[in-house]
Design an enzyme around this catalytic site. Structure first.
Site, PDB file in Angstrom:
ATOM      1  N   THR A  27      37.144  14.826  14.563  1.00 39.67           N
ATOM      2  CA  THR A  27      35.727  14.651  14.869  1.00 39.67           C
ATOM      3  C   THR A  27      35.469  13.499  15.824  1.00 39.67           C
ATOM      4  O   THR A  27      36.183  12.494  15.811  1.00 39.67           O
ATOM      5  CB  THR A  27      34.909  14.399  13.588  1.00 39.67           C
ATOM      6  OG1 THR A  27      33.617  13.936  13.945  1.00 39.67           O
ATOM      7  CG2 THR A  27      35.570  13.364  12.720  1.00 39.67           C
ATOM      8  N   GLU A  31      33.051  11.681  15.519  1.00 39.94           N
ATOM      9  CA  GLU A  31      32.457  10.600  14.732  1.00 39.94           C
ATOM     10  C   GLU A  31      33.457   9.478  14.506  1.00 39.94           C
ATOM     11  O   GLU A  31      33.068   8.347  14.209  1.00 39.94           O
ATOM     12  CB  GLU A  31      31.985  11.111  13.367  1.00 39.94           C
ATOM     13  CG  GLU A  31      30.767  12.015  13.420  1.00 39.94           C
ATOM     14  CD  GLU A  31      29.443  11.269  13.603  1.00 39.94           C
ATOM     15  OE1 GLU A  31      29.365  10.072  13.246  1.00 39.94           O
ATOM     16  OE2 GLU A  31      28.501  11.896  14.099  1.00 39.94           O
ATOM     17  N   TYR A  39      52.295  13.824  10.215  1.00 38.18           N
ATOM     18  CA  TYR A  39      53.139  15.003  10.044  1.00 38.18           C
ATOM     19  C   TYR A  39      53.822  15.367  11.351  1.00 38.18           C
ATOM     20  O   TYR A  39      54.971  15.776  11.375  1.00 38.18           O
ATOM     21  CB  TYR A  39      52.326  16.180   9.484  1.00 38.18           C
ATOM     22  CG  TYR A  39      52.342  16.172   7.989  1.00 38.18           C
ATOM     23  CD1 TYR A  39      53.126  17.068   7.287  1.00 38.18           C
ATOM     24  CD2 TYR A  39      51.638  15.206   7.290  1.00 38.18           C
ATOM     25  CE1 TYR A  39      53.174  17.042   5.909  1.00 38.18           C
ATOM     26  CE2 TYR A  39      51.682  15.167   5.915  1.00 38.18           C
ATOM     27  CZ  TYR A  39      52.449  16.086   5.219  1.00 38.18           C
ATOM     28  OH  TYR A  39      52.499  16.043   3.874  1.00 38.18           O
TER      29      TYR A  39
HETATM   30  P1  GDP Z   1      26.060  14.544  13.635  1.00 39.63           P
HETATM   31  O1  GDP Z   1      26.207  14.035  15.021  1.00 39.63           O
HETATM   32  O2  GDP Z   1      27.284  15.197  13.109  1.00 39.63           O
HETATM   33  O3  GDP Z   1      25.514  13.527  12.701  1.00 39.63           O
HETATM   34  O4  GDP Z   1      25.006  15.783  13.743  1.00 39.63           O
HETATM   35  P2  GDP Z   1      23.500  15.945  13.285  1.00 39.63           P
HETATM   36  O5  GDP Z   1      23.022  17.170  13.974  1.00 39.63           O
HETATM   37  O6  GDP Z   1      23.372  15.934  11.794  1.00 39.63           O
HETATM   38  O7  GDP Z   1      22.748  14.668  13.860  1.00 39.63           O
HETATM   39  C1  GDP Z   1      22.704  14.382  15.224  1.00 39.63           C
HETATM   40  C2  GDP Z   1      21.789  13.203  15.468  1.00 39.63           C
HETATM   41  O8  GDP Z   1      20.441  13.613  15.247  1.00 39.63           O
HETATM   42  C3  GDP Z   1      22.030  12.009  14.542  1.00 39.63           C
HETATM   43  O9  GDP Z   1      22.056  10.853  15.347  1.00 39.63           O
HETATM   44  C4  GDP Z   1      20.824  11.989  13.638  1.00 39.63           C
HETATM   45  O10 GDP Z   1      20.429  10.686  13.228  1.00 39.63           O
HETATM   46  C5  GDP Z   1      19.759  12.586  14.549  1.00 39.63           C
HETATM   47  N1  GDP Z   1      18.632  13.157  13.815  1.00 39.63           N
HETATM   48  C6  GDP Z   1      17.313  12.880  14.020  1.00 39.63           C
HETATM   49  N2  GDP Z   1      16.550  13.554  13.155  1.00 39.63           N
HETATM   50  C7  GDP Z   1      17.386  14.287  12.373  1.00 39.63           C
HETATM   51  C8  GDP Z   1      17.166  15.204  11.294  1.00 39.63           C
HETATM   52  O11 GDP Z   1      16.051  15.461  10.867  1.00 39.63           O
HETATM   53  N3  GDP Z   1      18.283  15.791  10.750  1.00 39.63           N
HETATM   54  C9  GDP Z   1      19.551  15.526  11.214  1.00 39.63           C
HETATM   55  N4  GDP Z   1      20.591  16.141  10.659  1.00 39.63           N
HETATM   56  N5  GDP Z   1      19.776  14.642  12.221  1.00 39.63           N
HETATM   57  C10 GDP Z   1      18.708  14.034  12.789  1.00 39.63           C
END
Ligand code: GDP
Length: 342
Positions: A139, A141, A163
């Site tokens: 990832t 991340e 591995y």
């Molecule tokens: P991630 O990059 O794996 O965390 O994918 P996400 O789609 O969950 O989030 C992407 C970005 O969107 C992150 O920086 C979140 O903080 C931002 N974000 C803003 N509003 C929202 C929300 O309502 N839901 C989620 N999931 N992310 C949000």
């Protein structure tokens, strides 16, 4: 013997997820026999792959098979691998939602980290470490508070596969930046936006609530990214690759584009949690901030550099950011129409 060498048998964990479903389609089209592991659950959890069963093309010759299993159970992994002897294993099973990983941290480590070890061990236990190629869904991340922009394979926290090193296995990490599609889980921000904007368009909802609008992500289309997974395993030697679009866009931009798709221009007013997005023509509030969607720690910006994948196997994404938003919007409008009529 020649037959044995030409076997194309893939095992996919997380087969019912977004990537698993696209990868299954891709590999079936390449002539593979595809096996997937799914968890037993009390509700149906195979909606993304059901069409592969009913599709006469995939079903003909019985090339798509599902097995019950779990990344927390070694013996079932050994049994499945021993029986099907996969030539390629794609480990896509993960608790991948970042917010959930804060709430269910021990479970996330158990599935994502220890689960990967169990799977690799199962391959060794079955004596397949020299023949089975292994793809690990890593990832973007892991770059966390990013040390450089754009991130490439050398950016600190370089993932290494023990591995690969200790047992000489063909094991690759695919460091895929965010990849979305109409099949993306509903709690990820892109899908949450396209679903809600589709509902607003159809008069089924009034307003969308989001967290951090200024967070930036490198978003690509999952369909393009599963091809890169397969390409990694077709190379001479196992290496790690970054797969990304090379563009970064804010959540705010995604929102604006999604609304534009249904003919609504959004203008922003206010600051912080008081900020709202209004429909330009009518002044109706369509976007609000809810702090419950803020992350305990946020990765502000992700931008990937996939030039190694481009150089080694000529991969580059085909779907643009605009096309991605369009594809997701189109699909969610159809879905919400069906739902409201059904
Ligand atoms: P991630 O990059 O794996 O965390 O994918 P996400 O789609 O969950 O989030 C992407 C970005 O969107 C992150 O920086 C979140 O903080 C931002 N974000 C803003 N509003 C929202 C929300 O309502 N839901 C989620 N999931 N992310 C949000």
């Amino acid at each position: 013997m020649a037959l044995e060498q030409n076997r194309k048998v893939a095992l996919i964990t997380g087969v019912n997820g977004q990537d698993g479903s696209y990868l299954s389609e891709f590999l079936l089209n390449k002539g593979y026999e595809v096996h997937g592991i799914i968890r037993r659950a009390s509700s149906f959890n195979t909606s993304r792959i059901d069409h592969l069963h009913v599709d006469p093309y995939a079903h003909k010759g019985g090339r798509f098979h599902l097995h019950y299993g779990d990344m927390t159970d070694s013996s079932c992994l050994v049994k499945i691998i021993g029986r099907i002897k996969p030539t390629e294993v794609y480990n896509l099973a993960a608790q991948s939602h970042v917010k959930v990983s804060f709430d269910l941290s021990e479970y996330t480590a158990e599935v994502d980290a220890v689960g990967t070890l169990r799977l690799l061990d199962a391959i060794r236990t079955c004596g397949l470490e020299n023949t089975t190629k292994f793809y690990q869904a890593s990832t973007s991340e892991l770059y966390g508070k990013v040390a450089e922009v754009p991130q490439n394979e050398k950016t600190p926290f370089y993932p290494r596969s023990p591995y690969g090193e200790a047992y000489n296995m063909f094991a690759c990490n695919g460091i895929l930046f965010n990849h979305e599609s109409p099949r993306r889980g509903e709690t990820f921000v892109t899908r949450k936006i396209t679903r809600e904007v589709a509902k607003i368009h159809l008069g089924l909802s009034q307003c969308l609530e989001l967290g951090n609008l200024d967070s930036k992500r490198d978003w690509g289309h999952a369909k393009d990214y599963v091809e890169a997974m397969w390409l990694m395993l077709q190379q001479e030697s196992p290496e790690d690759y970054v797969i990304a679009s090379g563009e970064t866009h804010s959540v705010r931009e995604f929102v604006e584009l999604a609304f534009r798709h249904v003919g609504k221009e959004i203008v922003w007013e206010g600051k912080g949690t008081e900020e709202v997005g209004k429909e330009k023509d009518t002044g109706v509030v369509r976007v609000r901030i809810n702090s419950k969607y803020f992350r305990p720690t946020e990765v502000d910006l992700l931008l990937g550099d996939a030039s190694k994948a481009k150089a080694k196997f000529n991969w580059s994404p085909k779907v643009t950011f605009h096309e991605l938003v369009k594809d997701m919007m189109k699909s969610d409008i159809e879905l919400m129409q069906k739902k409201s009529h059904g």
